[in-house]
Design a protein around this motif. Structure first.
Motif, PDB file in Angstrom:
ATOM      1  N   GLY A   1     -19.201  -7.780  -1.142  1.00 13.81           N
ATOM      2  CA  GLY A   1     -20.642  -7.913  -0.970  1.00 13.81           C
ATOM      3  C   GLY A   1     -21.131  -7.198   0.274  1.00 13.81           C
ATOM      4  N   VAL A   2     -20.351  -7.262   1.350  1.00 13.41           N
ATOM      5  CA  VAL A   2     -20.691  -6.507   2.564  1.00 13.41           C
ATOM      6  C   VAL A   2     -20.672  -5.009   2.267  1.00 13.41           C
ATOM      7  N   GLY A   3     -19.680  -4.583   1.483  1.00 21.15           N
ATOM      8  CA  GLY A   3     -19.609  -3.177   1.089  1.00 21.15           C
ATOM      9  C   GLY A   3     -20.824  -2.751   0.287  1.00 21.15           C
ATOM     10  N   LEU A   4     -21.278  -3.629  -0.607  1.00 20.31           N
ATOM     11  CA  LEU A   4     -22.478  -3.336  -1.397  1.00 20.31           C
ATOM     12  C   LEU A   4     -23.690  -3.183  -0.485  1.00 20.31           C
ATOM     13  N   LEU A   5     -23.835  -4.095   0.461  1.00 18.33           N
ATOM     14  CA  LEU A   5     -24.961  -4.021   1.398  1.00 18.33           C
ATOM     15  C   LEU A   5     -24.934  -2.716   2.187  1.00 18.33           C
ATOM     16  N   LEU A   6     -23.765  -2.338   2.679  1.00 16.13           N
ATOM     17  CA  LEU A   6     -23.647  -1.092   3.443  1.00 16.13           C
ATOM     18  C   LEU A   6     -23.959   0.125   2.580  1.00 16.13           C
ATOM     19  N   ALA A   7     -23.505   0.106   1.331  1.00 21.23           N
ATOM     20  CA  ALA A   7     -23.777   1.227   0.422  1.00 21.23           C
ATOM     21  C   ALA A   7     -25.274   1.380   0.192  1.00 21.23           C
ATOM     22  N   VAL A   8     -25.970   0.254   0.010  1.00 16.81           N
ATOM     23  CA  VAL A   8     -27.425   0.301  -0.193  1.00 16.81           C
ATOM     24  C   VAL A   8     -28.118   0.837   1.050  1.00 16.81           C
ATOM     25  N   ILE A   9     -27.676   0.388   2.232  1.00 22.15           N
ATOM     26  CA  ILE A   9     -28.284   0.854   3.481  1.00 22.15           C
ATOM     27  C   ILE A   9     -28.084   2.361   3.651  1.00 22.15           C
ATOM     28  N   VAL A  10     -26.868   2.843   3.372  1.00 17.18           N
ATOM     29  CA  VAL A  10     -26.597   4.280   3.472  1.00 17.18           C
ATOM     30  C   VAL A  10     -27.456   5.051   2.472  1.00 17.18           C
ATOM     31  N   HIS A  11     -27.578   4.513   1.267  1.00 23.22           N
ATOM     32  CA  HIS A  11     -28.385   5.154   0.220  1.00 23.22           C
ATOM     33  C   HIS A  11     -29.838   5.310   0.665  1.00 23.22           C
ATOM     34  N   ILE A  12     -30.425   4.217   1.157  1.00 24.61           N
ATOM     35  CA  ILE A  12     -31.828   4.249   1.564  1.00 24.61           C
ATOM     36  C   ILE A  12     -32.014   5.082   2.830  1.00 24.61           C
ATOM     37  N   ALA A  13     -31.122   4.904   3.799  1.00 28.13           N
ATOM     38  CA  ALA A  13     -31.250   5.633   5.064  1.00 28.13           C
ATOM     39  C   ALA A  13     -31.129   7.144   4.849  1.00 28.13           C
ATOM     40  N   GLY A  14     -30.195   7.550   3.985  1.00 22.74           N
ATOM     41  CA  GLY A  14     -30.035   8.969   3.712  1.00 22.74           C
ATOM     42  C   GLY A  14     -31.265   9.566   3.056  1.00 22.74           C
ATOM     43  N   LEU A  15     -31.836   8.832   2.106  1.00 23.82           N
ATOM     44  CA  LEU A  15     -33.051   9.315   1.448  1.00 23.82           C
ATOM     45  C   LEU A  15     -34.227   9.332   2.421  1.00 23.82           C
ATOM     46  N   TRP A  16     -34.252   8.362   3.330  1.00 23.79           N
ATOM     47  CA  TRP A  16     -35.319   8.316   4.337  1.00 23.79           C
ATOM     48  C   TRP A  16     -35.256   9.546   5.258  1.00 23.79           C
ATOM     49  N   ILE A  17     -34.050   9.897   5.670  1.00 29.50           N
ATOM     50  CA  ILE A  17     -33.876  11.043   6.566  1.00 29.50           C
ATOM     51  C   ILE A  17     -34.306  12.337   5.885  1.00 29.50           C
ATOM     52  N   THR A  18     -33.995  12.478   4.606  1.00 29.23           N
ATOM     53  CA  THR A  18     -34.300  13.732   3.897  1.00 29.23           C
ATOM     54  C   THR A  18     -35.727  13.784   3.364  1.00 29.23           C
ATOM     55  N   SER A  19     -36.315  12.608   3.080  1.00 25.06           N
ATOM     56  CA  SER A  19     -37.674  12.610   2.518  1.00 25.06           C
ATOM     57  C   SER A  19     -38.398  11.295   2.828  1.00 25.06           C
ATOM     58  N   PRO A  20     -38.852  11.119   4.077  1.00 27.44           N
ATOM     59  CA  PRO A  20     -39.520   9.865   4.467  1.00 27.44           C
ATOM     60  C   PRO A  20     -40.734   9.495   3.617  1.00 27.44           C
ATOM     61  N   PRO A  21     -41.630  10.433   3.266  1.00 28.02           N
ATOM     62  CA  PRO A  21     -42.810  10.037   2.478  1.00 28.02           C
ATOM     63  C   PRO A  21     -42.454   9.415   1.131  1.00 28.02           C
ATOM     64  N   ASP A  22     -41.430   9.958   0.481  1.00 28.20           N
ATOM     65  CA  ASP A  22     -41.027   9.409  -0.821  1.00 28.20           C
ATOM     66  C   ASP A  22     -40.505   7.985  -0.677  1.00 28.20           C
ATOM     67  N   VAL A  23     -39.733   7.740   0.371  1.00 29.88           N
ATOM     68  CA  VAL A  23     -39.182   6.405   0.583  1.00 29.88           C
ATOM     69  C   VAL A  23     -40.291   5.414   0.916  1.00 29.88           C
ATOM     70  N   VAL A  24     -41.262   5.845   1.706  1.00 31.06           N
ATOM     71  CA  VAL A  24     -42.402   4.968   2.023  1.00 31.06           C
ATOM     72  C   VAL A  24     -43.148   4.593   0.752  1.00 31.06           C
ATOM     73  N   ASP A  25     -43.408   5.574  -0.118  1.00 30.25           N
ATOM     74  CA  ASP A  25     -44.089   5.295  -1.388  1.00 30.25           C
ATOM     75  C   ASP A  25     -43.304   4.292  -2.227  1.00 30.25           C
TER      76      ASP A  25
END
Length: 205
Positions: free
Chosen positions: A80-104
């Motif tokens: 479960g900790v691994g799942l949480l970390l994977a989700v955080i990496v997924h969102i953080a990576g998308l945020w770094i590459t395209s912040p407006p899309d993640v905000v939407d």
């Protein structure tokens, strides 16, 4: 090696394939050409959540071959900790590459349906992790906590599977559909078995 040992070993080899094969196939996707490493890492973190969701209900119910219930529950918490970390990496990576899309997406105003299902699954993961971390502070009884945790798990599975199916991305189509089907079947295996559900609700840490 006994017949039982061979079956257990075969089951774990199959599970390893479920983790590795989709990642290998995705690595050959032409859509990765010219993508930034951060974007690729974010995408692969999203892919790995699917096999994690396959094993989580089986671990919680003590249905993993060769693992006792106590060991399976401990593994469930770690995974479960691994799942949480994977989700955080997924969102953080998308945020770094395209912040407006993640905000939407986070504000539920994205025009793409897969994004909405993804954010539902994301908040369910965060809520589930919060419940696990603060159960004693919240003074939740074990049965109440388990019911809430199970409801969130259902939301996570539904949201993640629909999110994955709707996306036309780097994940190879056949492997994506196969693993999504396995995730749903694993969840149904637990939910459709009254004995398993009874054990989930009655047992404690």
């Amino acid at each position: 090696m006994t017949t039982l040992s061979k079956k257990i070993a075969g089951a774990w080899v199959a599970l390893a394939c479920v983790f590795v094969v989709p990642l290998v196939l995705a690595a050959f996707s032409p859509l990765l050409a010219w993508r930034e490493p951060i974007y690729i890492a974010a995408g692969f973190a999203g892919i790995v959540t699917l096999p994690i969701l396959l094993v989580q209900p089986l671990l919680a119910a003590g249905l993993m071959p060769g693992l006792g219930l106590r060991a399976a529950r401990h593994a469930h918490a770690l995974v479960g900790v691994g799942l949480l970390l994977a989700v955080i990496v997924h969102i953080a990576g998308l945020w770094i590459t395209s912040p407006p899309d993640v905000v939407d997406v986070l504000l539920l105003r994205s025009p793409t349906p897969f994004a909405i299902w993804g954010v539902i699954a994301m908040w369910a993961v965060f809520a589930s992790a919060g419940l696990a971390l603060f159960r004693r502070r919240l003074q939740l009884r074990w049965r109440s906590w388990r019911v809430l945790h199970s409801v969130l798990a259902i939301l996570i599975v539904i949201g993640t599977v629909i999110h994955a199916v709707l996306i036309e991305g780097t994940m190879e189509v056949m492997s994506k559909w196969a693993i999504c089907a396995l995730v749903v079947l694993a969840a149904l295996r637990v939910l459709a078995d009254p004995d398993v559900l009874r054990r989930l609700l009655k047992s404690s840490k």
